[in-house]
Scaffold this motif. Structure first.
Motif, PDB file in Angstrom:
ATOM      1  N   LEU A  89      -5.060  -8.096   4.039  1.00  0.00           N
ATOM      2  CA  LEU A  89      -5.107  -6.970   3.101  1.00  0.00           C
ATOM      3  C   LEU A  89      -5.181  -5.639   3.856  1.00  0.00           C
ATOM      4  N   ILE A  90      -5.966  -5.594   4.918  1.00  0.00           N
ATOM      5  CA  ILE A  90      -6.035  -4.372   5.730  1.00  0.00           C
ATOM      6  C   ILE A  90      -4.651  -4.048   6.289  1.00  0.00           C
ATOM      7  N   ALA A  91      -3.963  -5.059   6.786  1.00  0.00           N
ATOM      8  CA  ALA A  91      -2.621  -4.841   7.345  1.00  0.00           C
ATOM      9  C   ALA A  91      -1.662  -4.319   6.282  1.00  0.00           C
ATOM     10  N   LYS A  92      -1.732  -4.865   5.064  1.00  0.00           N
ATOM     11  CA  LYS A  92      -0.843  -4.416   3.988  1.00  0.00           C
ATOM     12  C   LYS A  92      -1.127  -2.966   3.600  1.00  0.00           C
ATOM     13  N   VAL A  93      -2.408  -2.652   3.403  1.00  0.00           N
ATOM     14  CA  VAL A  93      -2.777  -1.286   3.010  1.00  0.00           C
ATOM     15  C   VAL A  93      -2.430  -0.309   4.135  1.00  0.00           C
ATOM     16  N   ASP A  94      -2.703  -0.700   5.366  1.00  0.00           N
ATOM     17  CA  ASP A  94      -2.422   0.167   6.503  1.00  0.00           C
ATOM     18  C   ASP A  94      -0.922   0.419   6.656  1.00  0.00           C
ATOM     19  N   THR A  96       1.240   0.396   4.239  1.00  0.00           N
ATOM     20  CA  THR A  96       1.580   1.299   3.137  1.00  0.00           C
ATOM     21  C   THR A  96       1.222   2.740   3.486  1.00  0.00           C
ATOM     22  N   VAL A  97       0.048   2.936   4.071  1.00  0.00           N
ATOM     23  CA  VAL A  97      -0.377   4.277   4.485  1.00  0.00           C
ATOM     24  C   VAL A  97       0.566   4.824   5.559  1.00  0.00           C
ATOM     25  N   PHE A  98       0.961   3.968   6.494  1.00  0.00           N
ATOM     26  CA  PHE A  98       1.883   4.389   7.552  1.00  0.00           C
ATOM     27  C   PHE A  98       3.207   4.858   6.953  1.00  0.00           C
ATOM     28  N   ILE A  99       3.790   4.052   6.073  1.00  0.00           N
ATOM     29  CA  ILE A  99       5.077   4.399   5.460  1.00  0.00           C
ATOM     30  C   ILE A  99       4.949   5.677   4.636  1.00  0.00           C
ATOM     31  N   ALA A 100       3.874   5.780   3.853  1.00  0.00           N
ATOM     32  CA  ALA A 100       3.678   6.965   3.020  1.00  0.00           C
ATOM     33  C   ALA A 100       3.513   8.227   3.873  1.00  0.00           C
ATOM     34  N   SER A 101       2.816   8.119   4.996  1.00  0.00           N
ATOM     35  CA  SER A 101       2.620   9.311   5.834  1.00  0.00           C
ATOM     36  C   SER A 101       3.919   9.745   6.503  1.00  0.00           C
ATOM     37  N   VAL A 102       4.738   8.783   6.925  1.00  0.00           N
ATOM     38  CA  VAL A 102       6.032   9.146   7.516  1.00  0.00           C
ATOM     39  C   VAL A 102       6.941   9.773   6.455  1.00  0.00           C
ATOM     40  N   MET A 103       6.937   9.208   5.256  1.00  0.00           N
ATOM     41  CA  MET A 103       7.753   9.772   4.169  1.00  0.00           C
ATOM     42  C   MET A 103       7.268  11.181   3.798  1.00  0.00           C
ATOM     43  N   ALA A 104       5.954  11.363   3.754  1.00  0.00           N
ATOM     44  CA  ALA A 104       5.409  12.689   3.441  1.00  0.00           C
ATOM     45  C   ALA A 104       5.777  13.684   4.532  1.00  0.00           C
ATOM     46  N   SER A 138      -5.145  11.127   3.174  1.00  0.00           N
ATOM     47  CA  SER A 138      -6.427  11.173   3.880  1.00  0.00           C
ATOM     48  C   SER A 138      -7.399  10.147   3.315  1.00  0.00           C
ATOM     49  N   SER A 139      -7.482  10.070   2.005  1.00  0.00           N
ATOM     50  CA  SER A 139      -8.373   9.105   1.365  1.00  0.00           C
ATOM     51  C   SER A 139      -7.937   7.671   1.644  1.00  0.00           C
ATOM     52  N   ALA A 140      -6.638   7.427   1.663  1.00  0.00           N
ATOM     53  CA  ALA A 140      -6.137   6.080   1.954  1.00  0.00           C
ATOM     54  C   ALA A 140      -6.493   5.669   3.378  1.00  0.00           C
ATOM     55  N   LEU A 141      -6.404   6.597   4.317  1.00  0.00           N
ATOM     56  CA  LEU A 141      -6.793   6.276   5.688  1.00  0.00           C
ATOM     57  C   LEU A 141      -8.291   5.988   5.760  1.00  0.00           C
ATOM     58  N   ILE A 142      -9.085   6.710   5.008  1.00  0.00           N
ATOM     59  CA  ILE A 142     -10.526   6.445   4.961  1.00  0.00           C
ATOM     60  C   ILE A 142     -10.781   5.041   4.426  1.00  0.00           C
ATOM     61  N   VAL A 143     -10.036   4.625   3.406  1.00  0.00           N
ATOM     62  CA  VAL A 143     -10.171   3.267   2.871  1.00  0.00           C
ATOM     63  C   VAL A 143      -9.856   2.237   3.953  1.00  0.00           C
ATOM     64  N   VAL A 144      -8.768   2.437   4.678  1.00  0.00           N
ATOM     65  CA  VAL A 144      -8.376   1.491   5.737  1.00  0.00           C
ATOM     66  C   VAL A 144      -9.463   1.415   6.808  1.00  0.00           C
ATOM     67  N   VAL A 145      -9.979   2.558   7.229  1.00  0.00           N
ATOM     68  CA  VAL A 145     -11.006   2.573   8.272  1.00  0.00           C
ATOM     69  C   VAL A 145     -12.277   1.888   7.780  1.00  0.00           C
TER      70      VAL A 145
END
Length: 178
Positions: A89-94, A96-104, A138-145
């Motif tokens: 689950l951490i890998a999936k969320v992380d 997603t955060v990676f893809i979203a940050s590159v797209m942003a 930012s909040s999504a990265l906090i969730v992953v951490v």
């Protein structure tokens, strides 16, 4: 899929951080189109840096998850399937955060403030959208951490400290019955 207590705590931490960041946005008050355009010009470098940092952190976390899996599988204490599902689950969320940050990052690099065809009243909306994107990332990265922290803390308790009665550790009796 059942959400574990650890994931709920991480989501709560991310939700609290999102509320704090959003409250800061509301404290800015209402902006005119021209003010928003100036703020976009001034903040775009910071937003790009934020997106780059989040992408870098996410990629690093994915690499560190491989180390975590190696440690988990080579430990003398056996870990339950739930531990590996949590890492997945951490890998999936992380990811997603990676893809979203590159797209942003790509989206925020459009030279919107240089365009003459964009009406001034749109800059307000664009500014608040860019703030929303940075807040959610930012909040999504906090969730992953926080999720990663919970996993590392559990591994330390089970592998490093030898806790036998931990909810994620396979009990000795379970080993003998298998």
């Amino acid at each position: 899929m059942k959400i574990s207590m650890y994931t709920k705590r991480a989501l709560l931490g991310g939700g609290i951080s999102l509320l704090i960041i959003t409250a800061g946005t509301f404290l800015l008050g209402h902006l005119s189109g021209y003010e928003a355009k100036v703020l976009i010009k001034n903040s775009i470098d910071g937003l790009n840096t934020l997106c780059n940092t989040i992408a870098l952190a996410s990629a690093t976390i994915l690499a560190l998850l491989l180390t975590l899996l190696s440690l988990s599988s080579s430990a003398t204490s056996k870990l339950k399937e739930e531990h590996y599902r949590h890492v997945l689950l951490i890998a999936k969320v992380d990811t997603t955060v990676f893809i979203a940050s590159v797209m942003a990052f790509l989206l925020l690099n459009l030279p919107i403030t240089e365009s003459d065809s964009v009406p001034n009243n749109w800059f307000n909306t664009i500014y608040y959208i860019s703030l929303a994107i940075s807040s959610v990332l930012s909040s999504a990265l906090i969730v992953v951490v926080l999720m990663l922290y919970n996993t590392v803390a559990n591994i330390i308790k089970i592998v490093g400290l030898g806790e036998k009665d931990h909810p994620l550790a396979i009990q000795e009796e379970e080993d003998q019955t298998e």
